[in-house]
Design a protein around this motif. Structure first.
Motif, short mmCIF file in Angstrom:
data_model
loop_
_atom_site.label_atom_id
_atom_site.label_comp_id
_atom_site.label_asym_id
_atom_site.label_seq_id
_atom_site.Cartn_x
_atom_site.Cartn_y
_atom_site.Cartn_z
N LEU A 287 18.38 2.42 -4.69
CA LEU A 287 18.60 3.41 -5.51
C LEU A 287 19.72 4.33 -5.48
O LEU A 287 20.06 4.83 -4.50
CB LEU A 287 17.32 4.17 -5.83
N LEU A 288 20.24 4.82 -6.68
CA LEU A 288 21.34 5.64 -6.66
C LEU A 288 20.65 7.11 -7.02
O LEU A 288 19.80 7.29 -7.90
CB LEU A 288 22.47 5.53 -7.91
N LYS A 289 21.23 8.21 -6.32
CA LYS A 289 20.45 9.32 -6.23
C LYS A 289 20.81 10.03 -7.77
O LYS A 289 20.09 11.06 -8.06
CB LYS A 289 21.04 10.18 -5.15
N ASP A 290 21.92 9.58 -8.58
CA ASP A 290 22.00 10.35 -9.91
C ASP A 290 21.27 9.80 -11.02
O ASP A 290 21.50 9.91 -12.03
CB ASP A 290 23.36 10.36 -10.24
N ARG A 291 20.16 9.04 -10.44
CA ARG A 291 19.52 8.19 -11.62
C ARG A 291 18.27 8.85 -11.69
O ARG A 291 18.07 9.97 -11.16
CB ARG A 291 19.16 6.83 -11.29
N ASP A 292 17.51 8.50 -12.68
CA ASP A 292 16.01 9.36 -13.18
C ASP A 292 15.24 9.05 -11.80
O ASP A 292 15.06 8.01 -11.39
CB ASP A 292 15.71 8.46 -14.34
N ALA A 293 14.72 10.38 -11.45
CA ALA A 293 13.83 10.31 -10.29
C ALA A 293 12.45 9.52 -10.65
O ALA A 293 12.22 9.18 -9.67
CB ALA A 293 13.57 11.81 -9.99
N ASN A 294 12.14 9.57 -11.90
CA ASN A 294 10.99 8.58 -12.17
C ASN A 294 11.13 7.07 -11.55
O ASN A 294 10.16 6.42 -11.54
CB ASN A 294 10.78 8.48 -13.69
N GLU A 295 12.31 6.69 -11.13
CA GLU A 295 12.71 5.31 -10.77
C GLU A 295 11.94 5.17 -9.42
O GLU A 295 11.62 4.31 -9.07
CB GLU A 295 14.14 5.05 -10.64
N ILE A 296 11.95 6.32 -8.82
CA ILE A 296 11.51 6.31 -7.11
C ILE A 296 10.07 5.76 -7.11
O ILE A 296 9.69 4.52 -6.43
CB ILE A 296 11.78 7.57 -6.51
N PRO A 297 9.21 6.25 -7.92
CA PRO A 297 7.80 5.70 -7.83
C PRO A 297 7.89 4.32 -8.12
O PRO A 297 6.83 3.40 -7.72
CB PRO A 297 7.01 6.69 -8.71
N ASP A 298 8.35 4.16 -9.30
CA ASP A 298 8.20 2.74 -9.69
C ASP A 298 8.76 1.73 -8.71
O ASP A 298 8.21 0.61 -8.48
CB ASP A 298 9.12 2.28 -11.06
N ALA A 299 9.78 2.21 -8.05
CA ALA A 299 10.47 1.27 -7.07
C ALA A 299 9.52 0.77 -5.58
O ALA A 299 9.26 -0.16 -5.20
CB ALA A 299 11.85 2.06 -6.35
N ILE A 300 8.72 2.32 -5.48
CA ILE A 300 7.84 1.93 -4.41
C ILE A 300 6.81 1.10 -4.75
O ILE A 300 6.53 0.21 -3.82
CB ILE A 300 7.35 3.50 -4.02
N HIS A 301 6.37 1.37 -5.96
CA HIS A 301 5.27 0.42 -6.24
C HIS A 301 5.55 -1.01 -6.34
O HIS A 301 4.84 -2.09 -5.77
CB HIS A 301 4.68 0.92 -7.75
N ARG A 302 6.64 -1.54 -6.86
CA ARG A 302 7.48 -2.69 -6.78
C ARG A 302 7.46 -3.42 -5.50
O ARG A 302 7.06 -4.40 -5.16
CB ARG A 302 8.59 -2.99 -7.69
N VAL A 303 7.95 -2.59 -4.54
CA VAL A 303 8.32 -3.13 -3.27
C VAL A 303 7.03 -3.49 -2.63
O VAL A 303 6.91 -4.07 -1.78
CB VAL A 303 9.19 -2.04 -2.52
N MET A 304 6.27 -2.30 -2.49
CA MET A 304 4.72 -2.33 -1.81
C MET A 304 4.02 -3.53 -2.42
O MET A 304 3.13 -4.07 -1.75
CB MET A 304 3.89 -1.18 -1.99
N ASN A 305 4.27 -3.94 -3.67
CA ASN A 305 3.48 -5.04 -4.23
C ASN A 305 4.20 -6.37 -4.02
O ASN A 305 4.16 -7.50 -4.43
CB ASN A 305 3.39 -5.20 -5.79
N GLY A 306 5.28 -6.58 -2.91
CA GLY A 306 6.13 -7.52 -2.60
C GLY A 306 7.15 -7.96 -3.46
O GLY A 306 7.87 -8.78 -2.97
N GLY A 307 7.73 -7.01 -4.22
CA GLY A 307 8.95 -7.54 -5.07
C GLY A 307 10.03 -6.38 -4.47
O GLY A 307 10.04 -6.03 -3.36
#
Length: 204
Positions: free
Chosen positions: A103-123
């Motif tokens: 993730l790039l720091k200048d992107r929407d901060a809402n991406e971070i929870p989405d990213a964590i969920h996806r990674v924790m679900n194996g993606g």
């Protein structure tokens, strides 16, 4: 509950990520942070988090090296790179080593929870703009150590003759290296080669 560790050399970033995780405290638990690359892998082993948010640009030990340290000790550890670096060489190295997200720091901060969920679900979580850099880098072979040395001399403004002397090779060999470099970087002159090498992370 997902235990998350933050590794970043900027205090403001660490505080911001802690706040973001606290806002989502029903889903995430802030498990601690570490302010530098040195000792970060050992910290992760001690805390035993579910996921690590890892910066790349740190002065003492960069995040790519830290990622490698972590995955050598714990291959299954989930790591998301969170960084200002969009150099395609950094993207390529991180994803090839085993980062689950970028993730790039200048992107929407809402991406971070989405990213964590996806990674924790194996993606994996890699935005389109970052994946395009990865694909671009995959299509281009790495510079050889000799070619990287030539590039460093170019950065210092040396002539072909001086480069040849410094490297103990002929001027024709320098010209051949430059020809190969230009082809790999998709450029036709020195200035463009230097600019592209910086963009791709070959030179800093």
């Amino acid at each position: 509950m997902v235990k998350v560790v933050v590794i970043d050399d900027h205090a403001v970033v660490r505080m911001g990520l802690k706040y973001m995780l606290d806002v989502h405290k029903s889903e995430f638990a802030f498990a601690g942070d570490w302010p530098k690359g040195e000792g970060a892998a050992q910290f992760v082993m001690k805390v035993d988090p579910d996921l690590v948010l890892l910066d790349i640009r740190m002065p003492d030990r960069d995040g790519i090296a830290v990622l490698e340290d972590i995955l050598l000790m714990r291959p299954q550890q989930k790591v998301i790179m969170l960084t200002t670096s969009d150099a395609d060489n950094d993207v390529y190295r991180a994803l090839n080593l085993g980062a689950r997200g970028y993730l790039l720091k200048d992107r929407d901060a809402n991406e971070i929870p989405d990213a964590i969920h996806r990674v924790m679900n194996g993606g994996k979580y890699v935005p389109d703009v970052v994946m395009e850099l990865f694909r671009k880098r995959q299509m281009t072979a790495n510079l050889t150590p000799r070619e990287e040395e030539v590039m460093k001399h170019l950065r210092d403004g040396l002539t072909n003759e001086t480069i040849a002397t410094r490297m103990g090779i002929t001027r024709d060999s320098v010209k051949l290296h430059l020809k190969n470099i230009f082809a790999k970087l998709g450029v036709s002159d020195r200035i463009s080669a230097l600019r592209e090498a910086v963009t791709r992370g070959f030179l800093h």
